[in-house]
Each structure stands twice: as structure tokens, then as C-alpha cells.
Design an enzyme around this catalytic site. Structure first.
Site: not given
Ligand code: GLN
Length: 491
Positions: A154, A178, A79
């Protein structure tokens, strides 16, 4: 095809010289060449460097020195939020410009030492803020099961790349879901370790008290193998915990008789898609058939989790992202004085969602509002953690859906941040509580055919039990063997 192998299948073949690391790497590169134009999981990759790493590993095998390399020859995608020496690091944001990492994150050092081929920069929501990968500054990633849909986020690039067999496994990060949510939406296994299990050194921080790095894999055994490599104390990260690292793969006995599985009554909420609900209920029945005992539990502060998360996470993000000022890293937009340089750089460099979070986070930390929002959120966070610890006095693991729906259409929620935030409803509490969780395939919706994920949550440092349950369920089903079909993979 070699790119479809799991890591456990591959490493044995490489060690026996039936397959070379170069052949495996080449087969992943071929798959990327065939399909990544349609999926866009990768922001970039350096094929020559990946093949050079493969050749170096093949030399090690030829020299008879391949022992103690549990990931021998496995191509693993990364990532775009983790530092890999000499590779670009952008967090899918324009603000980092042409930044190149000067060092390897601890997890990258560990992967390399274990014989993995570390390659590629996988797409994500900008600075890991989002649930669909639509917040990337460099274009959306598409779900390999249906390219009109999002892959989750994400870590959408990581999930899509593994599901589409572009790499054998990938690393992602999980601050509020995420890893688990995109794994669920793309039909692979995604593991968020306990806070402190894996070093965060070399991870660009979003919300430091919530962030953890973890693996995306094609089955539970590979998740166990990767976790074992990634885990352990690191002097470069003071929040990593000096707990011994078990031999996770050895714990996958298939035996879960008598284990107690909790079903939180608060999670069977409105908004849960009926097909997702049905698949999870079927999985629970399957676990019962395997000998587990199912017990209803209560996590009474569940309703406050999303609100608490969006205060704690934005507060920490506003502080962490202050370092991107146009002076120290990446892109710069000049100004007549330092203040306007900061403003110009951040105004042009950050996307809308990142700005929204910085503004929210600055607000909840500002004097006069700190007590009402941030301090109160911290107290509710403690209550949420206590809910889990109390539940774990009665049960060994907790089972829930990973996401309330299967993958949604690109654009469906991008204008409605609140709807987007609510898609994290089942994953967020795990990060607030600092416990571990995994998502694995448990079925498909009928039309269109889209993967559904089962979430298993475990005690702090309870990854062994978590993986044991996930593995026993997985091995009694065929869901993880299914591949995205259609014009994408038809040649
Ligand atoms: N969807 C969540 C957010 O927007 C989690 C994101 C994540 O785990 N990096 O913060």
C-alpha cells in the site's frame, strides 16, 4: 543532482557546508515539479514549510551545533497514515475530510530530532489496504519505471517518490508487505522492522498486531541509518520493546563468510514469474560466492499464510476503523438520528475495499463464527511463527523473492480481490510471525525493464544481520545504481 544523493552522501556534505539543506530541499521540490504530474506520488506538500525547516537546519550548521544529527538536511517524505503536526492526515480516504494532525508521531519526532526535513503526504491504498495503490480515494500512483503500471502498495507513493528521486528517503508502513512489495516493484530498498522495534504512536492503525513503520531508501546503508533513528522503546506505545538499539550502520562490514542462508522450499511455487525466479537464483549464487552457506529449509505452514492473514488483519481492521463514525474525526454526512449519521458517513466515506474488509472482519469476529475463523486463524498464526523460529535455529537469514511478479498493469487485478491478495504471498508470513524483513533490488525483467526485488528475512530483533547480508549483496552488484529512464526523467 542533489536530489539523487543518498543520505550518507548528503549529510557529510551538509555538515561540511559544501551544500545547504535549502539547496537539497529545493532540488527535491524541482524534481517533484518536473515529474510528479506523471507519477502522482504526493497527495500534497507544503513547499514553504519544507524550505523553512531547511533554513532552520542551515542556521544550526552555521552556529556550529550540527553534531548528533545523523540525518542532517535529508528531505524525507511521509506516507499519509502517519501524524505530522499541522499537516493533513487522510490515509488516502475521503472519510477523514479536512483532518489535520494535532501532534507528531513518535517516528516523526525522532526524524526531526535527527535533523531530517519531514515533508509531504505520500499516496497509498486507502487505510493501507491493498497492493497497488489503486485503492487510494485520490487517484492511483504510477510506477516511475513504466507509468502504465502500478508502483505496488500500500505504500506506493513512498516507493515511487524515492525511486524517482523526489525525496532522499520516505517512511511507509507494512502490515502484510506494504513496504517490501512496493520497494521491490519500484527498485528501492524497503525495510520492515521486527514487531515492537519501532513505536507505532501516531500511526493510524490498520491491524495493530501486524503494523510496523519502516524506511524506503536508495541503498542499504541509508536503511540502517534510518532504522537506528526510528528504533527504540516509547512509553506512548506499550508494544514497543525495550531492546537496545545497535549502531546498525557500523555492522555493515561486507563480511558474510560462514553465514547460513535458508531457502524455503515452499516458496518456489507455481505462479512465480520465471524472470523473478532467475534473478533470485542468481542472487543466491552471488551470496554463495561471497562466502555464505546456502541451506534448504522448510516452512510447512506457508500455504495457510494468506488465508490466516486475511482473517486476522480484517478482524483487527473492523475494530480499529469503528472510530471513524462521523462524530470524532473528519467528514460527516448528517442523518435523522445517530445510527443513520454513522451509516451515511461510513457509506459515503469509505471505499469499496475498506468496506469489504470491515464486513469480512465483522463476520469472522461475530458470535458463532469467532471460533471457526478468528480463533483458528490465531492458532495457525502461532504455527507460522514457530515454523520461522525453528528455521532460524539452523540459519541466520532466509532469502525469497519479494513479489511473485514484477509491477503489473494498472487495472489488471483491480476487479479480482483474490488475485490481488495473492500478490502478498511472500511478504505476509513475516508480519504474522513478527520477524523483520527487507527488500532490495536484485535485477530487472527484460522487456519492459522493470525492477525485481530480493527479500531477506531475519530473526526477531535480528536487523543487524539482515542488513549486513543485504548490504554485502548490494555492494557486489550495480542494481541499486540504476534509475528509471525514458521520457519521465528526460528534460
Ligand atoms: N497488501 C496487503 C493488504 O492489502 C498488505 C497491506 C499492508 O501491508 N498494509 O492487506
Amino acid at each position: 543532482m542533489l536530489n539523487q544523493l543518498t543520505i550518507s552522501e548528503l549529510t557529510a556534505k551538509v555538515a561540511r557546508k559544501e551544500v545547504s539543506a535549502r539547496e537539497v530541499m529545493q532540488s527535491c521540490l524541482d524534481q517533484i515539479g518536473r515529474i510528479d504530474g506523471q507519477i502522482h506520488a504526493f497527495l500534497s506538500y507544503d513547499a514553504a514549510d519544507a524550505l523553512a525547516q531547511a533554513d532552520a537546519l542551515d542556521k544550526v550548521v552555521a552556529g556550529g551545533a550540527a553534531a548528533n544529527r545523523p540525518l542532517l538536511g535529508a528531505p524525507i517524505g511521509i506516507k499519509d497514515v502517519l501524524a505530522v503536526k499541522g499537516q493533513p492526515l487522510n490515509c488516502a480516504s475521503k472519510i477523514l475530510g479536512k483532518f489535520v494532525s494535532p501532534y507528531d508521531a513518535t517516528v516523526i519526532q525522532r526524524l526531526k530530532a535527527a535533523g531530517a526535513i519531514v515533508f509531504g503526504r505520500l499516496n497509498m491504498d486507502e487505510f493501507a489496504m491493498g497492493s497497488s495503490t489503486e485503492n487510494s480515494a485520490f487517484g492511483v500512483t504510477r510506477n516511475p519505471w513504466d507509468t502504465s503500471r502500478i508502483p505496488g502498495g500500500s505504500s506506493g507513493g513512498s516507493a515511487a517518490a524515492v525511486a524517482a528521486d523526489e525525496c532522499l528517503a520516505a517512511l511507509g508502513t507494512d502490515t502484510g508487505g506494504s513496504i517490501r512489495q512496493p520497494a521491490a516493484l519500484c527498485g528501492c530498498v524497503g525495510l520492515k522492522p521486527t514487531y515492537g522495534r519501532v513505536s507505532r504512536y501516531g500511526l493510524v492503525a490498520f491491524a495493530s498486531s501486524l503494523d510496523q513503520i519502516g524506511p524506503f531508501t536508495k541503498d542499504v546503508r541509508d536503511a540502517a541509518m534510518l532504522l537506528e533513528v526510528l528504533s527504540g522503546v516509547d512509553h506512548a506505545d506499550s508494544t514497543s520493546v525495550p531492546q537496545p538499539v545497535p549502531h546498525y550502520a557500523a555492522g555493515l562490514t561486507g563480511e558474510i563468510k560462514g553465514l547460513k542462508i535458508g531457502l524455503p522450499k515452499e516458496y518456489m511455487v507455481g505462479g512465480l514469474d520465471p524472470e523473478v525466479n532467475q534473478a533470485v537464483q542468481n542472487a543466491v549464487k552471488q551470496l554463495q560466492q561471497l562466502g555464505a552457506e546456502v541451506i534448504e529449509i522448510s516452512l510447512p505452514h506457508t500455504d495457510y499464510a494468506v488465508a490466516t492473514y486475511y482473517i486476522v488483519a480484517t478482524a483487527e481492521a473492523s475494530a480499529n476503523l469503528a472510530r471513524f463514525d462521523g462524530i470524532r474525526y473528519g467528514a460527516r454526512v448528517e442523518g435523522s438520528d445517530p445510527i443513520s449519521l454513522y451509516g451515511n458517513t461510513r457509506g459515503a466515506g469509505f471505499g469499496a475495499e475498506v468496506k469489504r474488509r470491515i464486513i469480512l472482519g465483522t463476520y469472522v469476529l461475530s458470535s458463532g463464527y469467532y471460533d471457526a475463523y478468528y480463533l483458528r486463524a490465531q492458532k495457525v498464526r502461532t504455527l507460522i511463527r514457530q515454523d520461522f523460529l525453528k528455521a532460524f535455529e539452523k540459519v541466520d537469514v532466509i532469502v525469497t523473492p519479494t513479489s511473485p511478479t514484477a509491477a503489473f498493469k494498472i487495472g489488471e487485478k483491480s476487479d479480482d480481490p483474490l488475485q490481488m491478495y495473492l500478490s502478498d504471498i511472500f511478504t505476509i508470513s513475516c508480519n504474522l510471525a513478527g520477524i523483520c524483513g527487507v527488500s532490495l533490488p536484485c535485477g530487472f525483467t527484460a522487456n519492459p525493464k522493470l525492477p525485481i526485488g530480493l527479500q531477506v528475512l531475519g530473526k526477531p530483533f535480528g536487523e543487524e544481520t539482515l542488513l549486513k547480508v543485504a548490504h554485502a549483496y548490494e555492494q557486489s552488484t550495480r542494481w541499486h545504481k540504476e534509475k528509471p529512464i525514458g521520457k519521465l526523467t528526460r528534460r
